[in-house]
Design an enzyme around this catalytic site. Structure first.
Site, PDB file in Angstrom:
ATOM      1  N   ARG A   9     -33.186   0.401  -8.917  1.00 29.24           N
ATOM      2  CA  ARG A   9     -34.439   0.560  -9.005  1.00 29.24           C
ATOM      3  C   ARG A   9     -35.046  -0.244  -9.929  1.00 29.24           C
ATOM      4  NH1 ARG A   9     -38.062   3.100 -12.009  1.00 29.24           N
ATOM      5  NH2 ARG A   9     -36.347   3.613 -13.478  1.00 29.24           N
ATOM      6  N   THR A  10     -36.242  -0.588  -9.669  1.00 28.98           N
ATOM      7  CA  THR A  10     -37.322  -1.336 -10.741  1.00 28.98           C
ATOM      8  C   THR A  10     -38.413  -0.716 -10.663  1.00 28.98           C
ATOM      9  OG1 THR A  10     -38.110  -3.164  -9.434  1.00 28.98           O
ATOM     10  CG2 THR A  10     -36.220  -3.584 -10.773  1.00 28.98           C
ATOM     11  N   SER A  11     -39.234  -0.622 -11.665  1.00 27.02           N
ATOM     12  CA  SER A  11     -40.738  -0.022 -11.785  1.00 27.02           C
ATOM     13  C   SER A  11     -41.593  -0.722 -10.867  1.00 27.02           C
ATOM     14  CB  SER A  11     -41.077   0.131 -13.174  1.00 27.02           C
ATOM     15  OG  SER A  11     -40.108   0.969 -13.838  1.00 27.02           O
ATOM     16  N   THR A  12     -41.517  -1.937 -10.790  1.00 24.11           N
ATOM     17  CA  THR A  12     -42.549  -2.739 -10.239  1.00 24.11           C
ATOM     18  C   THR A  12     -42.262  -3.808  -9.371  1.00 24.11           C
ATOM     19  OG1 THR A  12     -42.799  -4.360 -11.754  1.00 24.11           O
ATOM     20  CG2 THR A  12     -44.130  -2.685 -12.275  1.00 24.11           C
ATOM     21  N   GLN A  15     -40.663  -7.379 -11.049  1.00 22.28           N
ATOM     22  CA  GLN A  15     -39.246  -7.445 -11.775  1.00 22.28           C
ATOM     23  C   GLN A  15     -38.404  -7.974 -10.630  1.00 22.28           C
ATOM     24  OE1 GLN A  15     -39.467  -3.094 -12.820  1.00 22.28           O
ATOM     25  NE2 GLN A  15     -39.640  -3.869 -15.094  1.00 22.28           N
TER      26      GLN A  15
END
Length: 186
Positions: A9-12, A15
């Site tokens: 997972r990345t926040s945006t 990334q």
């Protein structure tokens, strides 16, 4: 048959390099199935829910870093308890951690507590910085969305557009639409 399952997972969406690195590391760790998403940790994480539903007794869930999985220590505790209840172990690659062992579980809990402490200290420093900037007149905060959009909300309301649709069009809550309309009377 047990599975080695990865969660990335990345926040945006921006990334990209970090996301690709996670996927590469999870595959190198032997993950036969990958769940991946690019969403903030505080948002609804459908792929996290999917991986938790997918896992079965004897499986191993692998993440590259703790912060890719849990928001805070309490959330980490909930996830670890859920995994333990299903008979699933958790591996965190950057820590060399495996909750399949008593030592690994102890270290995970300690690391989670340290991470939570660091976050709280960062937030405290941030609050202090904001207070200082405010006292010096350098910090105004962001303009409230409702007030900033008041004129446009009023125009749409005058056209007969319902408040729910105004909220959708302007990217704000219905409550904010009510505030905006109150702020900008005809």
């Amino acid at each position: 048959m047990t599975a080695i399952v990865g969660y990335a997972r990345t926040s945006t969406l921006e990334q990209v390099a970090g996301f690709e690195a996670q996927l590469r590391d999870l595959k190198a760790a032997g993950c036969t199935k990958l769940f991946q998403e690019q969403v903030s940790s505080v948002a609804k994480r459908q792929q996290l829910e999917a991986v938790l539903d997918y896992l079965r007794e004897g499986d191993t869930l692998i993440v590259t870093k703790l912060d890719r999985l849990a928001r805070n220590v309490a959330h980490l505790g909930q996830l670890v308890a859920m995994l333990r209840g299903k008979g699933v172990s958790l591996r965190v690659l950057d820590l060399g951690l495996d909750t399949g062992t008593p030592t690994g579980e102890l270290i995970l809990n300690m690391m989670g507590a340290v991470a939570q402490f660091e976050r709280q200290m960062m937030l405290e420093r941030q609050r202090e910085g904001i207070a200082k900037a405010k006292s010096e007149g350098k910090y105004k905060g962001r303009a409230p969305t409702a007030i900033r959009q008041a004129q446009r909300a009023h125009e749409l309301a005058a056209e007969g557009v319902q408040r729910a649709e105004i909220a959708l069009r302007l990217g704000m809550s219905e409550r904010s639409v009510y505030r905006a309309l109150k702020h900008c009377p005809s």
